[in-house]
Design a protein around this motif. Structure first.
Motif, mmCIF file in Angstrom:
data_model
loop_
_atom_site.group_PDB
_atom_site.id
_atom_site.type_symbol
_atom_site.label_atom_id
_atom_site.label_comp_id
_atom_site.label_asym_id
_atom_site.label_seq_id
_atom_site.Cartn_x
_atom_site.Cartn_y
_atom_site.Cartn_z
ATOM 1 N N GLY A 1 -3.602 1.023 -3.305
ATOM 2 C CA GLY A 1 -3.712 2.376 -3.846
ATOM 3 C C GLY A 1 -2.612 3.331 -3.424
ATOM 4 O O GLY A 1 -1.760 3.008 -2.603
ATOM 5 N N ASP A 2 -2.649 4.539 -4.025
ATOM 6 C CA ASP A 2 -1.588 5.543 -3.921
ATOM 7 C C ASP A 2 -0.258 4.979 -4.423
ATOM 8 O O ASP A 2 0.745 4.915 -3.701
ATOM 9 N N LEU A 3 -0.282 4.600 -5.697
ATOM 10 C CA LEU A 3 0.953 4.173 -6.359
ATOM 11 C C LEU A 3 1.892 5.364 -6.495
ATOM 12 O O LEU A 3 3.110 5.219 -6.420
ATOM 13 N N GLY B 1 -5.656 1.139 3.485
ATOM 14 C CA GLY B 1 -4.423 1.914 3.502
ATOM 15 C C GLY B 1 -4.706 3.344 3.923
ATOM 16 O O GLY B 1 -5.464 3.597 4.854
ATOM 17 N N HIS B 2 -4.057 4.315 3.237
ATOM 18 C CA HIS B 2 -4.390 5.732 3.317
ATOM 19 C C HIS B 2 -3.816 6.462 4.536
ATOM 20 O O HIS B 2 -3.373 7.593 4.416
ATOM 21 N N THR B 3 -3.791 5.848 5.728
ATOM 22 C CA THR B 3 -3.263 6.551 6.903
ATOM 23 C C THR B 3 -1.746 6.425 7.010
ATOM 24 O O THR B 3 -1.122 7.186 7.754
ATOM 25 N N HIS B 4 -1.170 5.449 6.333
ATOM 26 C CA HIS B 4 0.274 5.197 6.380
ATOM 27 C C HIS B 4 0.734 4.759 7.779
ATOM 28 O O HIS B 4 1.909 4.926 8.119
ATOM 29 N N VAL B 5 -0.147 4.205 8.562
ATOM 30 C CA VAL B 5 0.191 3.734 9.913
ATOM 31 C C VAL B 5 -0.178 2.248 10.012
ATOM 32 O O VAL B 5 -1.361 1.909 9.932
ATOM 33 N N ASN C 1 -6.300 8.230 -3.339
ATOM 34 C CA ASN C 1 -6.662 9.631 -3.593
ATOM 35 C C ASN C 1 -5.591 10.352 -4.418
ATOM 36 O O ASN C 1 -5.915 11.171 -5.278
ATOM 37 N N HIS C 2 -4.312 10.048 -4.194
ATOM 38 C CA HIS C 2 -3.266 10.691 -4.996
ATOM 39 C C HIS C 2 -3.311 10.218 -6.450
ATOM 40 O O HIS C 2 -3.061 11.010 -7.366
ATOM 41 N N ASP C 3 -3.633 8.939 -6.644
ATOM 42 C CA ASP C 3 -3.755 8.430 -8.018
ATOM 43 C C ASP C 3 -4.831 9.210 -8.770
ATOM 44 O O ASP C 3 -4.663 9.542 -9.947
ATOM 45 N N CYS D 1 -9.569 -1.911 0.396
ATOM 46 C CA CYS D 1 -10.000 -0.547 0.072
ATOM 47 C C CYS D 1 -8.822 0.386 0.319
ATOM 48 O O CYS D 1 -7.833 -0.008 0.935
ATOM 49 N N HIS D 2 -8.941 1.635 -0.147
ATOM 50 C CA HIS D 2 -7.868 2.600 0.125
ATOM 51 C C HIS D 2 -8.088 3.244 1.492
ATOM 52 O O HIS D 2 -7.300 3.039 2.411
ATOM 53 N N GLY D 3 -9.173 4.009 1.653
ATOM 54 C CA GLY D 3 -9.431 4.677 2.936
ATOM 55 C C GLY D 3 -10.318 3.836 3.832
ATOM 56 O O GLY D 3 -9.862 3.226 4.803
ATOM 57 N N SER E 1 0.825 -1.210 0.000
ATOM 58 C CA SER E 1 0.000 0.000 0.000
ATOM 59 C C SER E 1 0.858 1.257 0.000
ATOM 60 O O SER E 1 1.986 1.261 0.505
ATOM 61 N N ASP E 2 0.291 2.329 -0.557
ATOM 62 C CA ASP E 2 0.878 3.669 -0.454
ATOM 63 C C ASP E 2 2.366 3.688 -0.830
ATOM 64 O O ASP E 2 3.212 4.087 -0.029
ATOM 65 N N MET E 3 2.626 3.262 -2.067
ATOM 66 C CA MET E 3 4.000 3.273 -2.591
ATOM 67 C C MET E 3 4.499 4.699 -2.814
ATOM 68 O O MET E 3 5.694 4.988 -2.679
ATOM 69 N N HIS E 4 3.582 5.582 -3.250
ATOM 70 C CA HIS E 4 3.881 7.014 -3.408
ATOM 71 C C HIS E 4 5.145 7.306 -4.211
ATOM 72 O O HIS E 4 5.961 8.149 -3.824
ATOM 73 N N ALA E 5 5.279 6.606 -5.325
ATOM 74 C CA ALA E 5 6.362 6.887 -6.285
ATOM 75 C C ALA E 5 7.755 6.774 -5.665
ATOM 76 O O ALA E 5 8.711 7.383 -6.160
HETATM 77 FE FE LIG Z 1 -1.301 7.641 0.672
#
Ligand SMILES: [Fe+2]
Length: 247
Positions: A35-37, A150-154, A64-66, A118-120, A7-11
Motif C-alpha cells: 500500500g501507499d502507491l 508497512g505504513h511506518t516507513h521504518v 491511507n494515502h491511496d 496489511c498496510h498499518g 511498500s510505501d512507494m509514494h509516487a
Molecule cells: Fe506511507
C-alpha cells in the motif's frame, strides 16, 4: 516460494525503478505490495503503472494515502504537506490510474501460503505499529505467525515468543532473518519512496518461504532527480528535503 515485498512507494518513480532494476534478474513467484502507491512524490502515474504491470502473481492492498487520493477519505487527519500532495496527486493522475488506486483491496489479506499482509496493522489498516505495545496488541488479537506490514516507513521486526516480545530495527545495506519455529513475527520492509529511518536509500524485502529466510535490502537511487521533480511540480518543498534526509 520466492516473494518480493514492496511498500510505501509514494509516487517516487525513481526509487521504484531502482528497486525493480535491482531485482530484474531474480525470479519471484509472488510480489506483495503493502500500500501507499501514491502521495508525496511527483510520479504517481508511473508508479501505478509499474505496480499494475508487475509480472507474475501480485497481491496488492491499499494504504491511507491511496484512500485520500482516490477520494475514499477526506484526509482530515493529514498534515498540511500530505494533504496538499494528495490533492495534487488526484489532479495529476489519469482516470484509469485513479480507478486502479480506488479499487485496491483493503487489508489485511491472507495470501495462499497462510501469512498476512496489511498496510498499518492487521487489526486496523491505518494504525501505526511503532512500539512493542502496538505489536503486543496484534500478537494478542490476531493469530497469524507471520505478518508483513508497512505504513511506518521504518524497516523493523517484532518477534513474539512465549511471553516475550523483541523489537529490532533492520539497519544497513542488507541483512537476513531466519524464522524460527514457535516464534511469531511482524515484519516491516520499510519504504521505497519516502524512507523515515534516516537512511535515504529505497528499502524492500525478499522472502523465501521454503527456507524461511527474509532478507532486507537498501538501494541507492537518483534522489536529486526525484527532488527536482517534486519542486518543479509545485509540491511542498519539505517533501523533497525529507527525501535526502530519510525522514
Ligand atoms: Fe506511507
Amino acid at each position: 516460494m520466492q516473494y518480493l515485498i514492496l511498500s510505501d512507494m509514494h509516487a517516487n518513480s525513481e526509487a521504484l525503478a531502482a528497486v525493480l532494476r535491482r531485482v530484474r534478474r531474480k525470479r519471484f513467484d509472488v510480489t506483495l505490495v503493502l500500500g501507499d502507491l501514491v502521495g508525496y512524490g511527483a510520479g504517481p502515474n508511473q508508479v501505478v503503472e509499474s505496480i499494475r504491470d508487475l509480472p507474475g502473481t501480485v497481491y496488492r492492498i491499499r494504504g491511507n494515502h491511496d484512500k485520500v487520493v482516490a477520494g475514499l477519505e477526506d484526509g482530515s487527519n493529514f498534515n498540511h504537506a500530505a494533504l496538499a500532495a494528495a490533492r495534487w496527486t488526484t489532479e495529476h493522475m489519469t482516470a484509469p490510474n485513479l480507478r486502479f488506486v480506488r479499487e485496491l483491496p483493503q487489508g489485511p489479506l491472507v495470501v495462499p501460503e497462510g501469512f498476512t499482509i496489511c498496510h498499518g496493522s492487521p487489526l486496523d489498516e491505518d494504525t501505526y505499529v511503532f512500539s512493542m505495545y502496538e505489536a503486543w496488541e496484534i500478537f494478542e488479537n490476531y493469530p497469524a505467525e507471520l505478518v508483513f506490514f508497512g505504513h511506518t516507513h521504518v524497516p523493523s521486526l517484532f518477534v513474539h515468543r512465549g511471553r516475550e516480545i523483541r523489537v529490532a530495527l533492520l539497519r544497513g545495506e542488507s541483512g537476513t532473518i531466519t524464522l524460527e519455529p514457535g516464534h511469531r513475527y511482524l515484519v516491516n520492509p520499510g519504504s521505497i519512496g519516502q524512507p523515515r529511518d534516516r537512511d535515504p536509500r529505497a528499502a524492500y524485502m525478499t522472502y523465501d518461504s521454503e527456507r524461511k529466510i527474509i532478507k532486507w535490502h537498501r538501494v541507492n537511487y537518483a534522489i536529486e532527480r526525484a527532488q527536482r521533480r517534486i519542486v518543479k511540480a509545485g509540491l511542498p518543498k519539505l517533501l523533497a528535503d525529507r527525501l535526502a534526509l530519510g525522514t
